[in-house]
Design a protein around this motif. Sequence first.
Motif, PDB file in Angstrom:
ATOM      1  N   GLY A  37       0.814  -1.208   0.035  1.00 16.11           N
ATOM      2  CA  GLY A  37       0.252   0.127   0.035  1.00 16.11           C
ATOM      3  C   GLY A  37       0.888   1.274   0.075  1.00 16.11           C
ATOM      4  N   HIS A  49      -5.882   6.236 -11.173  1.00  9.39           N
ATOM      5  CA  HIS A  49      -5.498   4.822 -11.099  1.00  9.39           C
ATOM      6  C   HIS A  49      -6.514   4.157 -12.079  1.00  9.39           C
ATOM      7  CE1 HIS A  49      -2.909   6.064  -7.783  1.00  9.39           C
ATOM      8  NE2 HIS A  49      -2.141   4.936  -8.214  1.00  9.39           N
ATOM      9  N   TYR A  58      -9.354   1.703  -1.190  1.00  8.63           N
ATOM     10  CA  TYR A  58      -9.048   3.144  -1.375  1.00  8.63           C
ATOM     11  C   TYR A  58      -9.549   3.910  -0.517  1.00  8.63           C
ATOM     12  CZ  TYR A  58      -8.697   7.854  -3.449  1.00  8.63           C
ATOM     13  OH  TYR A  58      -8.222   8.977  -3.582  1.00  8.63           O
ATOM     14  N   CYS A  60     -10.203   7.399   1.276  1.00  8.25           N
ATOM     15  CA  CYS A  60     -10.021   8.992   0.965  1.00  8.25           C
ATOM     16  C   CYS A  60     -10.930   9.421   1.858  1.00  8.25           C
ATOM     17  CB  CYS A  60     -10.661   9.049  -0.361  1.00  8.25           C
ATOM     18  SG  CYS A  60     -10.333  11.059  -0.779  1.00  8.25           S
ATOM     19  N   ARG A  64     -14.444   4.727   2.451  1.00 10.92           N
ATOM     20  CA  ARG A  64     -13.680   3.362   2.088  1.00 10.92           C
ATOM     21  C   ARG A  64     -14.302   2.612   0.672  1.00 10.92           C
ATOM     22  NH1 ARG A  64     -11.008  -1.015   4.641  1.00 10.92           N
ATOM     23  NH2 ARG A  64     -11.347  -3.189   3.666  1.00 10.92           N
ATOM     24  N   GLU A  66     -14.010  -0.387  -2.033  1.00 17.70           N
ATOM     25  CA  GLU A  66     -13.433  -1.679  -2.305  1.00 17.70           C
ATOM     26  C   GLU A  66     -13.318  -1.864  -3.857  1.00 17.70           C
ATOM     27  OE1 GLU A  66     -15.234  -4.853  -0.074  1.00 17.70           O
ATOM     28  OE2 GLU A  66     -14.723  -3.821   1.868  1.00 17.70           O
ATOM     29  N   ILE A  81      -4.764  10.459   1.643  1.00 15.34           N
ATOM     30  CA  ILE A  81      -5.350   9.031   1.305  1.00 15.34           C
ATOM     31  C   ILE A  81      -4.480   7.835   1.608  1.00 15.34           C
ATOM     32  CG2 ILE A  81      -6.746  10.059  -0.793  1.00 15.34           C
ATOM     33  CD1 ILE A  81      -3.326   8.409  -1.445  1.00 15.34           C
ATOM     34  N   HIS A  82      -5.002   6.832   1.324  1.00 19.84           N
ATOM     35  CA  HIS A  82      -4.405   5.488   1.512  1.00 19.84           C
ATOM     36  C   HIS A  82      -4.890   4.177   0.749  1.00 19.84           C
ATOM     37  CE1 HIS A  82      -3.242   1.997   4.412  1.00 19.84           C
ATOM     38  NE2 HIS A  82      -2.496   2.138   3.888  1.00 19.84           N
ATOM     39  N   TYR A  83      -4.057   3.763   0.076  1.00 17.30           N
ATOM     40  CA  TYR A  83      -4.731   2.705  -1.013  1.00 17.30           C
ATOM     41  C   TYR A  83      -3.729   1.308  -0.517  1.00 17.30           C
ATOM     42  CZ  TYR A  83      -1.585   5.027  -4.444  1.00 17.30           C
ATOM     43  OH  TYR A  83      -0.672   5.686  -4.837  1.00 17.30           O
ATOM     44  N   CYS A  84      -4.314   0.369  -0.709  1.00 24.95           N
ATOM     45  CA  CYS A  84      -3.915  -1.055  -0.375  1.00 24.95           C
ATOM     46  C   CYS A  84      -4.038  -2.180  -1.456  1.00 24.95           C
ATOM     47  CB  CYS A  84      -4.018  -1.178   1.418  1.00 24.95           C
ATOM     48  SG  CYS A  84      -3.089  -2.851   1.982  1.00 24.95           S
TER      49      CYS A  84
END
Length: 285
Positions: A37, A49, A58, A60, A64, A66, A81-84
């Motif tokens: 991530g 993306h 993702y 934001c 959340r 999926e 942000i965070h994406y994994c």
Amino acid sequence: MNEQTSTIYKHSMKLERRTASLYVQNTGCQQCPPCYGWGPGVRNHFLLHHVLSGKGVYLCGDKRYELSAGDTFLVYPDTTIHYCADSQEPWEYIWVGFSGLDAAACVARTDLTPDAPVYFGRDGGEIRAMVEGIYRSYGAAAWEELEMTARLYSLLAFLTRTAAARPESRQDAPDCAQMAAEYIINHYEEPITVEGLAAYAAVSHSSLYRRFVKRFQISPKRFLLEYRIERACALLSTTNCSIQEVATSVGFEDPFYFSRAFKDVKGFSPRQYAQQARSGREEEQ
């Protein structure tokens, strides 16, 4: 986490060009390992993306999402942000990062918004093909940079054309900083004052200065200077014009002031810049 990259990854990081209307800042494709991530963190540019295969999440703000193959998500500048990647079916995605004076306005015409930054399967085939086109056009040559930019415009044009009609009330009011920047870009060779820009944008001098600095992190006067110098660099790199001819062409009446300003922005004189650029052209021939 430390970034891990696959063999098909490539990245085109450009120096920030505050005076460009729209440009590709980076592009790449990555098969992520399980649970790989990025974040939490912020980007300083837009980052689109498209998921090619697998799954991921993702995050934001407090939302959340999926995501899986065929989905597209947009990262907004200066947004946490965070994406994994999924632990069992980690995703592979392709992306394009972009910025420029017109970037925010172009994105605002699409159906992507800070509150809804995801397309779930929508136009997946078309978006994939366009982002892959940008990715394949990657290169350092001038024509490759132009092709990447052209393909980015095509992508944003497609997202705009396929956007749902919006009520007029949702349209943003004119941005005086944007108006002033666009005027500079279109009239840089003419005499320009900050007072004249403020009158053109129908705001006070102090209001324009405050909004311009907030938008571009630079004053209108400095923006004008840097844009003129960038245009001068283009002439010095591609023509045999004299220093005085270049100075006049980009809006400087005094070639000596032009030389001082050029050195202030670039760190060396326009003559030195021209010599380096021309010697580089000769080596390529």
